[in-house]
Motif scaffolding. Structure first.
Motif, PDB file in Angstrom:
ATOM      1  N   SER A 155      87.962 -31.698  47.078  1.00  0.00           N
ATOM      2  CA  SER A 155      88.629 -32.369  45.946  1.00  0.00           C
ATOM      3  C   SER A 155      87.622 -32.756  44.876  1.00  0.00           C
ATOM      4  O   SER A 155      87.885 -32.617  43.675  1.00  0.00           O
ATOM      5  CB  SER A 155      89.364 -33.620  46.447  1.00  0.00           C
ATOM      6  N   ALA A 156      86.456 -33.250  45.301  1.00  0.00           N
ATOM      7  CA  ALA A 156      85.427 -33.645  44.343  1.00  0.00           C
ATOM      8  C   ALA A 156      84.937 -32.450  43.533  1.00  0.00           C
ATOM      9  O   ALA A 156      84.731 -32.557  42.324  1.00  0.00           O
ATOM     10  CB  ALA A 156      84.255 -34.299  45.079  1.00  0.00           C
ATOM     11  N   ILE A 157      84.766 -31.304  44.191  1.00  0.00           N
ATOM     12  CA  ILE A 157      84.284 -30.102  43.495  1.00  0.00           C
ATOM     13  C   ILE A 157      85.301 -29.631  42.459  1.00  0.00           C
ATOM     14  O   ILE A 157      84.951 -29.332  41.310  1.00  0.00           O
ATOM     15  CB  ILE A 157      83.984 -28.985  44.511  1.00  0.00           C
ATOM     16  N   VAL A 158      86.568 -29.572  42.848  1.00  0.00           N
ATOM     17  CA  VAL A 158      87.625 -29.139  41.921  1.00  0.00           C
ATOM     18  C   VAL A 158      87.736 -30.108  40.752  1.00  0.00           C
ATOM     19  O   VAL A 158      87.819 -29.705  39.578  1.00  0.00           O
ATOM     20  CB  VAL A 158      88.977 -29.005  42.655  1.00  0.00           C
ATOM     21  N   PHE A 159      87.736 -31.410  41.071  1.00  0.00           N
ATOM     22  CA  PHE A 159      87.814 -32.445  40.032  1.00  0.00           C
ATOM     23  C   PHE A 159      86.649 -32.318  39.057  1.00  0.00           C
ATOM     24  O   PHE A 159      86.830 -32.328  37.830  1.00  0.00           O
ATOM     25  CB  PHE A 159      87.805 -33.827  40.694  1.00  0.00           C
ATOM     26  N   ALA A 160      85.429 -32.189  39.594  1.00  0.00           N
ATOM     27  CA  ALA A 160      84.240 -32.121  38.756  1.00  0.00           C
ATOM     28  C   ALA A 160      84.246 -30.871  37.885  1.00  0.00           C
ATOM     29  O   ALA A 160      83.891 -30.913  36.703  1.00  0.00           O
ATOM     30  CB  ALA A 160      82.989 -32.157  39.631  1.00  0.00           C
ATOM     31  N   PHE A 161      84.652 -29.746  38.458  1.00  0.00           N
ATOM     32  CA  PHE A 161      84.669 -28.497  37.698  1.00  0.00           C
ATOM     33  C   PHE A 161      85.659 -28.579  36.536  1.00  0.00           C
ATOM     34  O   PHE A 161      85.311 -28.249  35.397  1.00  0.00           O
ATOM     35  CB  PHE A 161      85.029 -27.333  38.616  1.00  0.00           C
ATOM     36  N   LEU A 162      86.871 -29.035  36.832  1.00  0.00           N
ATOM     37  CA  LEU A 162      87.894 -29.104  35.784  1.00  0.00           C
ATOM     38  C   LEU A 162      87.492 -30.072  34.675  1.00  0.00           C
ATOM     39  O   LEU A 162      87.589 -29.747  33.477  1.00  0.00           O
ATOM     40  CB  LEU A 162      89.241 -29.519  36.388  1.00  0.00           C
ATOM     41  N   PHE A 163      87.028 -31.267  35.054  1.00  0.00           N
ATOM     42  CA  PHE A 163      86.647 -32.250  34.041  1.00  0.00           C
ATOM     43  C   PHE A 163      85.429 -31.775  33.257  1.00  0.00           C
ATOM     44  O   PHE A 163      85.359 -31.969  32.036  1.00  0.00           O
ATOM     45  CB  PHE A 163      86.376 -33.606  34.703  1.00  0.00           C
ATOM     46  N   GLY A 164      84.455 -31.154  33.941  1.00  0.00           N
ATOM     47  CA  GLY A 164      83.275 -30.660  33.241  1.00  0.00           C
ATOM     48  C   GLY A 164      83.620 -29.613  32.208  1.00  0.00           C
ATOM     49  O   GLY A 164      83.140 -29.663  31.068  1.00  0.00           O
ATOM     50  N   VAL A 165      84.469 -28.656  32.577  1.00  0.00           N
ATOM     51  CA  VAL A 165      84.860 -27.579  31.657  1.00  0.00           C
ATOM     52  C   VAL A 165      85.570 -28.139  30.438  1.00  0.00           C
ATOM     53  O   VAL A 165      85.263 -27.777  29.291  1.00  0.00           O
ATOM     54  CB  VAL A 165      85.750 -26.550  32.386  1.00  0.00           C
ATOM     55  N   PHE A 166      86.509 -29.064  30.670  1.00  0.00           N
ATOM     56  CA  PHE A 166      87.319 -29.536  29.539  1.00  0.00           C
ATOM     57  C   PHE A 166      86.613 -30.596  28.712  1.00  0.00           C
ATOM     58  O   PHE A 166      86.912 -30.748  27.525  1.00  0.00           O
ATOM     59  CB  PHE A 166      88.680 -30.012  30.044  1.00  0.00           C
ATOM     60  N   ILE A 167      85.673 -31.316  29.298  1.00  0.00           N
ATOM     61  CA  ILE A 167      84.840 -32.200  28.480  1.00  0.00           C
ATOM     62  C   ILE A 167      83.937 -31.363  27.584  1.00  0.00           C
ATOM     63  O   ILE A 167      83.733 -31.680  26.408  1.00  0.00           O
ATOM     64  CB  ILE A 167      84.021 -33.161  29.369  1.00  0.00           C
ATOM     65  N   SER A 168      83.408 -30.257  28.138  1.00  0.00           N
ATOM     66  CA  SER A 168      82.610 -29.337  27.329  1.00  0.00           C
ATOM     67  C   SER A 168      83.435 -28.779  26.175  1.00  0.00           C
ATOM     68  O   SER A 168      82.955 -28.686  25.031  1.00  0.00           O
ATOM     69  CB  SER A 168      82.089 -28.193  28.214  1.00  0.00           C
ATOM     70  N   TRP A 169      84.694 -28.425  26.454  1.00  0.00           N
ATOM     71  CA  TRP A 169      85.588 -27.922  25.401  1.00  0.00           C
ATOM     72  C   TRP A 169      85.851 -28.986  24.337  1.00  0.00           C
ATOM     73  O   TRP A 169      85.820 -28.699  23.128  1.00  0.00           O
ATOM     74  CB  TRP A 169      86.902 -27.473  26.029  1.00  0.00           C
ATOM     75  N   LEU A 170      86.084 -30.228  24.781  1.00  0.00           N
ATOM     76  CA  LEU A 170      86.324 -31.313  23.825  1.00  0.00           C
ATOM     77  C   LEU A 170      85.117 -31.537  22.919  1.00  0.00           C
ATOM     78  O   LEU A 170      85.258 -31.791  21.724  1.00  0.00           O
ATOM     79  CB  LEU A 170      86.645 -32.612  24.573  1.00  0.00           C
ATOM     80  N   ARG A 171      83.929 -31.412  23.487  1.00  0.00           N
ATOM     81  CA  ARG A 171      82.727 -31.655  22.701  1.00  0.00           C
ATOM     82  C   ARG A 171      82.552 -30.583  21.626  1.00  0.00           C
ATOM     83  O   ARG A 171      82.018 -30.855  20.545  1.00  0.00           O
ATOM     84  CB  ARG A 171      81.499 -31.707  23.615  1.00  0.00           C
ATOM     85  N   LYS A 172      82.995 -29.369  21.910  1.00  0.00           N
ATOM     86  CA  LYS A 172      82.948 -28.325  20.888  1.00  0.00           C
ATOM     87  C   LYS A 172      83.912 -28.637  19.749  1.00  0.00           C
ATOM     88  O   LYS A 172      83.714 -28.185  18.616  1.00  0.00           O
ATOM     89  CB  LYS A 172      83.294 -26.973  21.511  1.00  0.00           C
ATOM     90  N   GLU A 173      84.960 -29.406  20.082  1.00  0.00           N
ATOM     91  CA  GLU A 173      85.935 -29.825  19.066  1.00  0.00           C
ATOM     92  C   GLU A 173      85.554 -31.155  18.427  1.00  0.00           C
ATOM     93  O   GLU A 173      86.373 -31.806  17.784  1.00  0.00           O
ATOM     94  CB  GLU A 173      87.325 -29.955  19.717  1.00  0.00           C
ATOM     95  N   LYS A 174      84.311 -31.573  18.653  1.00  0.00           N
ATOM     96  CA  LYS A 174      83.804 -32.845  18.122  1.00  0.00           C
ATOM     97  C   LYS A 174      84.563 -34.041  18.692  1.00  0.00           C
ATOM     98  O   LYS A 174      84.776 -35.050  18.013  1.00  0.00           O
ATOM     99  CB  LYS A 174      83.866 -32.867  16.586  1.00  0.00           C
ATOM    100  N   LYS A 175      84.983 -33.919  19.950  1.00  0.00           N
ATOM    101  CA  LYS A 175      85.656 -35.021  20.636  1.00  0.00           C
ATOM    102  C   LYS A 175      84.998 -35.199  22.007  1.00  0.00           C
ATOM    103  O   LYS A 175      84.011 -34.560  22.314  1.00  0.00           O
ATOM    104  CB  LYS A 175      87.145 -34.708  20.820  1.00  0.00           C
ATOM    105  N   GLY A 176      85.563 -36.094  22.801  1.00  0.00           N
ATOM    106  CA  GLY A 176      85.168 -36.218  24.195  1.00  0.00           C
ATOM    107  C   GLY A 176      83.853 -36.923  24.458  1.00  0.00           C
ATOM    108  O   GLY A 176      83.373 -36.924  25.596  1.00  0.00           O
ATOM    109  N   GLU A 177      83.259 -37.552  23.418  1.00  0.00           N
ATOM    110  CA  GLU A 177      81.965 -38.196  23.632  1.00  0.00           C
ATOM    111  C   GLU A 177      82.070 -39.407  24.554  1.00  0.00           C
ATOM    112  O   GLU A 177      81.137 -39.715  25.295  1.00  0.00           O
ATOM    113  CB  GLU A 177      81.355 -38.613  22.290  1.00  0.00           C
ATOM    114  N   VAL A 178      83.220 -40.106  24.509  1.00  0.00           N
ATOM    115  CA  VAL A 178      83.394 -41.280  25.378  1.00  0.00           C
ATOM    116  C   VAL A 178      83.368 -40.858  26.841  1.00  0.00           C
ATOM    117  O   VAL A 178      82.657 -41.445  27.667  1.00  0.00           O
ATOM    118  CB  VAL A 178      84.712 -42.019  25.049  1.00  0.00           C
ATOM    119  N   MET A 179      84.132 -39.809  27.175  1.00  0.00           N
ATOM    120  CA  MET A 179      84.162 -39.324  28.555  1.00  0.00           C
ATOM    121  C   MET A 179      82.812 -38.754  28.963  1.00  0.00           C
ATOM    122  O   MET A 179      82.349 -38.948  30.093  1.00  0.00           O
ATOM    123  CB  MET A 179      85.246 -38.251  28.708  1.00  0.00           C
ATOM    124  N   TYR A 180      82.167 -38.045  28.023  1.00  0.00           N
ATOM    125  CA  TYR A 180      80.853 -37.464  28.323  1.00  0.00           C
ATOM    126  C   TYR A 180      79.847 -38.550  28.670  1.00  0.00           C
ATOM    127  O   TYR A 180      79.123 -38.453  29.671  1.00  0.00           O
ATOM    128  CB  TYR A 180      80.363 -36.653  27.122  1.00  0.00           C
TER     129      TYR A 180
END
Length: 387
Positions: free
Chosen positions: A111-136
């Protein structure tokens, strides 16, 4: 040890068991704290030198792991036979802890691996959109908290944990059978690490036109410092001086050596792969190339999260041994930690020595292809300004 009352022997075993429970609790949090940050950073740091450094470090790590597996699967069966398996599995009775705590992980490793992978990918995507800095920043600081827990609680507690494990193995009689195998394993591991270091410097010397013997001689202070400290991070200043003696330019050694201390883990992967293969052979468990290939490839990424302290590599690797059928929180997982710690310094020394071989190659690439291409442009701009 029969003259010592059993309840006295149970005290360190109890401490080891409690530590094991704490470790099982921390492992999923380690995955979340490190993997999310690592994947989130993939959107940053573009650059030819960074890409080359990462490629070389990961390639060396994979090559070391695959050679270790092929060597282990060929040599280890010569001294790991059915009689040793039977002795280790059936010899004696283990001590039981005086008590345990009802401490369960917040979630499982998968569960930790799946959670980490999904959140990591989409936080990376948000950062490309100039968002997601709080979560990062949240997960960055979460990872820093985990690192601090490892440095102040888990890693300093490893000697007590290892002592309890070996005490239990001694009580059951299995320790002698294990040691009869693993001293041979460690000779193979250390020999392979030294051969890989020599090969890396020979290749670096051939590419840069420098004498490999001189390069290896200049690397000795870094190697022995790593043996003493068991820490890649603590060896960085000495390793940078080794790079200077080898003629690596200031800008490259100040970039490559600290980065490679984190991402280049050839020596550690050689040790972990060899120990895992030996344990699988001893307990007559599957150890096919396909299964081990996935595990080695994962190690090359997972060990980037290893804190630069003694035992950091195995602590980052242990959550992923389930990929080869070993329970990270079970007796075999505990055994792997104990075995790895006993020779961690040699893996660290191989890691940091390889860092300087990488630095030599990158320095040549930098001055031959990158600086050379930039200079004509700069000279052209300067001539136009003067005109």
């Amino acid at each position: 040890m029969t003259f010592i009352p059993e309840f006295l022997l149970q005290i360190p075993v109890t401490l080891s068991a409690l530590f094991s429970q704490l470790l099982a609790f921390i492992i999923p949090l380690m995955i979340v704290g490190y993997v999310i940050k690592g994947i989130s950073d993939l959107s940053d740091g573009a650059g030819k030198l960074l890409g080359l450094n990462v490629l070389m470090a990961y390639s060396n790590t994979l090559i070391g792991g695959f050679i270790a597996y092929l060597l282990a699967s060929s040599l280890f069966p010569l001294f790991i036979d059915a009689s040793i398996r039977e002795t280790v599995q059936t010899e004696g009775t283990e001590l039981t802890p005086l008590f345990t705590l009802p401490l369960e992980p917040l979630f499982g490793v998968t569960s930790a691996i799946v959670f980490a992978f999904l959140f990591g990918v989409f936080i990376s995507w948000l950062r490309k959109e100039k968002k997601g800095e709080v979560m990062y920043h949240f997960f960055t600081e979460f990872g820093e908290i985990i690192t601090q827990i490892l440095k102040t609680l888990i890693i300093p507690g490893l000697p007590i944990y290892i002592f309890g494990n070996f005490l239990n193995l001694s009580y059951s009689g299995a320790v002698f059978s294990l040691l009869s195998v693993f001293w041979k394993v460690f000779i193979v591991v250390i020999g392979l690490q030294l051969l890989l270091i020599i090969l890396l410097f020979i290749l670096a010397g051939l590419y840069t036109g420098k004498n490999p013997l001189t390069l290896l001689k200049n690397q000795l202070p870094g190697y022995f410092t790593a043996l003493g400290t068991q820490s890649s991070a603590a060896t960085i200043p000495v390793n940078m001086e080794c790079a200077r003696k080898n003629g690596v330019s200031k800008e490259i050694r100040e970039f490559v050596i600290p980065l490679s201390a984190t991402i280049h883990l050839m020596g550690s992967v050689v040790t972990i792969t060899s120990c895992v293969t030996a344990v699988l052979l001893m307990f007559d468990m599957p150890h096919s190339f396909g299964m081990m290939a996935g595990f080695i490839a994962t190690l090359g990424v997972a060990l980037v999260a290893a804190p630069g302290a003694p035992g950091g590599a195995i602590m980052s690797a242990i959550p992923f041994v389930y990929m080869v059928g070993i329970d990270p929180t079970g007796s075999l997982g505990n055994l792997l930690i104990s075995l790895y710690i006993t020779q961690d310094s040699f893996g660290t020394a191989a890691n940091v020595s390889g860092d300087n071989a990488i630095a030599l190659v990158i320095d040549k690439v930098y001055h031959k292809y990158i600086v050379k291409k930039e200079k004509p442009f700069e000279e052209n701009v300067s001539s136009q300004i003067s005109n």
